[in-house]
Design a protein around this motif. Structure first.
Motif, PDB file in Angstrom:
ATOM      1  N   ALA A 170      -3.776  -2.249   0.960  1.00 42.78           N
ATOM      2  CA  ALA A 170      -4.740  -1.451   0.205  1.00 42.78           C
ATOM      3  C   ALA A 170      -5.009  -0.187   1.007  1.00 42.78           C
ATOM      4  N   ASN A 171      -3.957   0.570   1.270  1.00 39.51           N
ATOM      5  CA  ASN A 171      -4.028   1.748   2.131  1.00 39.51           C
ATOM      6  C   ASN A 171      -5.019   2.777   1.578  1.00 39.51           C
ATOM      7  N   PRO A 172      -6.031   3.148   2.354  1.00 46.69           N
ATOM      8  CA  PRO A 172      -7.070   4.070   1.857  1.00 46.69           C
ATOM      9  C   PRO A 172      -6.528   5.423   1.433  1.00 46.69           C
ATOM     10  N   GLU A 173      -5.628   6.000   2.225  1.00 50.74           N
ATOM     11  CA  GLU A 173      -5.100   7.322   1.892  1.00 50.74           C
ATOM     12  C   GLU A 173      -4.352   7.294   0.560  1.00 50.74           C
ATOM     13  N   ILE A 174      -3.528   6.277   0.371  1.00 51.95           N
ATOM     14  CA  ILE A 174      -2.748   6.181  -0.865  1.00 51.95           C
ATOM     15  C   ILE A 174      -3.661   5.951  -2.064  1.00 51.95           C
ATOM     16  N   LEU A 175      -4.665   5.097  -1.906  1.00 52.71           N
ATOM     17  CA  LEU A 175      -5.580   4.828  -3.013  1.00 52.71           C
ATOM     18  C   LEU A 175      -6.370   6.074  -3.394  1.00 52.71           C
ATOM     19  N   ARG A 176      -6.731   6.891  -2.404  1.00 54.37           N
ATOM     20  CA  ARG A 176      -7.416   8.151  -2.723  1.00 54.37           C
ATOM     21  C   ARG A 176      -6.482   9.104  -3.459  1.00 54.37           C
ATOM     22  N   LEU A 177      -5.230   9.167  -3.035  1.00 54.82           N
ATOM     23  CA  LEU A 177      -4.270  10.067  -3.668  1.00 54.82           C
ATOM     24  C   LEU A 177      -3.932   9.639  -5.093  1.00 54.82           C
ATOM     25  N   LEU A 178      -4.090   8.352  -5.377  1.00 55.68           N
ATOM     26  CA  LEU A 178      -3.787   7.842  -6.711  1.00 55.68           C
ATOM     27  C   LEU A 178      -4.942   8.027  -7.696  1.00 55.68           C
ATOM     28  N   ALA A 179      -6.081   8.492  -7.205  1.00 51.10           N
ATOM     29  CA  ALA A 179      -7.237   8.692  -8.077  1.00 51.10           C
ATOM     30  C   ALA A 179      -6.919   9.722  -9.160  1.00 51.10           C
ATOM     31  N   ARG A 180      -7.335   9.387 -10.383  1.00 53.87           N
ATOM     32  CA  ARG A 180      -7.189  10.278 -11.545  1.00 53.87           C
ATOM     33  C   ARG A 180      -5.736  10.647 -11.842  1.00 53.87           C
ATOM     34  N   THR A 181      -4.803   9.763 -11.498  1.00 58.05           N
ATOM     35  CA  THR A 181      -3.393  10.000 -11.816  1.00 58.05           C
ATOM     36  C   THR A 181      -2.956   9.236 -13.062  1.00 58.05           C
ATOM     37  N   ASN A 182      -3.805   8.332 -13.547  1.00 55.89           N
ATOM     38  CA  ASN A 182      -3.457   7.460 -14.682  1.00 55.89           C
ATOM     39  C   ASN A 182      -2.302   6.522 -14.367  1.00 55.89           C
ATOM     40  N   ILE A 183      -2.053   6.278 -13.079  1.00 57.74           N
ATOM     41  CA  ILE A 183      -1.050   5.300 -12.667  1.00 57.74           C
ATOM     42  C   ILE A 183      -1.758   3.978 -12.393  1.00 57.74           C
ATOM     43  N   HIS A 184      -1.319   2.905 -13.012  1.00 61.86           N
ATOM     44  CA  HIS A 184      -1.901   1.592 -12.770  1.00 61.86           C
ATOM     45  C   HIS A 184      -1.452   1.102 -11.394  1.00 61.86           C
ATOM     46  N   VAL A 185      -2.393   0.559 -10.639  1.00 57.72           N
ATOM     47  CA  VAL A 185      -2.143   0.235  -9.235  1.00 57.72           C
ATOM     48  C   VAL A 185      -2.340  -1.255  -8.974  1.00 57.72           C
ATOM     49  N   SER A 186      -1.387  -1.847  -8.253  1.00 57.67           N
ATOM     50  CA  SER A 186      -1.537  -3.208  -7.726  1.00 57.67           C
ATOM     51  C   SER A 186      -1.729  -3.105  -6.228  1.00 57.67           C
ATOM     52  N   ILE A 187      -2.799  -3.708  -5.721  1.00 61.59           N
ATOM     53  CA  ILE A 187      -3.035  -3.725  -4.282  1.00 61.59           C
ATOM     54  C   ILE A 187      -2.892  -5.154  -3.771  1.00 61.59           C
ATOM     55  N   MET A 188      -2.839  -5.311  -2.462  1.00 53.84           N
ATOM     56  CA  MET A 188      -2.523  -6.624  -1.912  1.00 53.84           C
ATOM     57  C   MET A 188      -3.445  -6.999  -0.756  1.00 53.84           C
ATOM     58  N   VAL A 189      -3.891  -8.257  -0.776  1.00 47.83           N
ATOM     59  CA  VAL A 189      -4.502  -8.877   0.398  1.00 47.83           C
ATOM     60  C   VAL A 189      -3.358  -9.257   1.322  1.00 47.83           C
ATOM     61  N   THR A 190      -3.319  -8.694   2.514  1.00 46.54           N
ATOM     62  CA  THR A 190      -2.193  -8.957   3.406  1.00 46.54           C
ATOM     63  C   THR A 190      -2.244 -10.392   3.932  1.00 46.54           C
ATOM     64  N   ASN A 191      -1.105 -10.869   4.377  1.00 43.43           N
ATOM     65  CA  ASN A 191      -1.005 -12.261   4.829  1.00 43.43           C
ATOM     66  C   ASN A 191      -2.001 -12.593   5.932  1.00 43.43           C
TER      67      ASN A 191
END
Length: 222
Positions: A57-78
């Motif tokens: 759930a990388n913070p930088e990537i999640l911020r960059l994906l804001a308002r892009t209308n791309i559906h996002v799957s994030i992961m709880v790491t092992n």
């Protein structure tokens, strides 16, 4: 696209009978000479990707994906699974830090718990096995507590349903089709997606199928 860790995956969601003409992308970040997070998201946008799967759930990537209308799957790491499984407060904090901080501007739609946990026979993976489902349940409780209901926390599929040995019947809510095994569901999903893309008459052949008896260990299948 040399050096870019972007792999395509199917976007058919059987449970909601939703299909899309847009591609989905697995965004992996293990490698060298990879583009920056900004460049990677720009590539996704230029491809008109409809969905992206992250392996954390990388913070930088999640911020960059804001308002892009791309559906996002994030992961709880092992390495987070055991602590989340053991404590609801820890699960709540994970959801607060990795979901609420970005949602809904970032269109988080799926939370995955762990990556290839059951396919590994290492001692470290085996320690996680019994904590996998409890961690999923705690994440789901956290989402419900925040009244978030459009983010999925995938659940297990019956092994017998996958092995064509089940009496379970699943009725697809969109088509009304009744399935008695996972293989038929998967084949229909491919046929349906190809038809939507304009290729309704392509014959399909199953080249290999089975169930792993030891994950990736020695590449053995039963």
């Amino acid at each position: 696209m040399c050096g870019v860790a972007l792999l395509f995956f199917s976007l058919l969601v059987l449970s909601d009978a939703i299909t899309t003409r847009k591609i989905g992308v697995n965004y992996g970040r293990l490698g060298n000479n990879l583009p920056s997070a900004y460049q990677s998201i720009e590539i996704l946008r230029s491809m008109r990707a409809g969905s992206v799967k992250l392996y954390d759930a990388n913070p930088e990537i999640l911020r960059l994906l804001a308002r892009t209308n791309i559906h996002v799957s994030i992961m709880v790491t092992n390495d987070e699974i055991i602590s989340i499984a053991a404590n609801q407060t820890t699960a709540n904090k994970w959801v607060e830090d990795n979901v609420l901080r970005y949602y809904p501007d970032t269109m988080i739609r799926t939370i995955l718990v762990g990556n290839e946990v059951l396919s590994s026979s290492s001692d470290a993976a085996k320690q996680i096995w019994n904590h996998l489902v409890p961690a999923m349940r705690r994440i789901k409780i956290s989402l419900r507590a925040q009244d978030i209901r459009n983010i999925k926390n995938p659940i297990n599929i019956s092994l017998n349903f996958a092995l064509l040995q089940s009496n379970i019947k699943y009725t697809d809510p969109g088509t009304g089709l009744v399935y008695t095994n996972l293989l038929d569901q998967m084949l229909d999903s491919v046929v349906f997606a190809m038809t939507k893309l304009g290729y309704p008459d392509v014959r399909l052949s199953i080249a290999e199928t089975g169930w792993p008896n030891a994950g990736d260990f020695r590449g053995s299948w039963c």
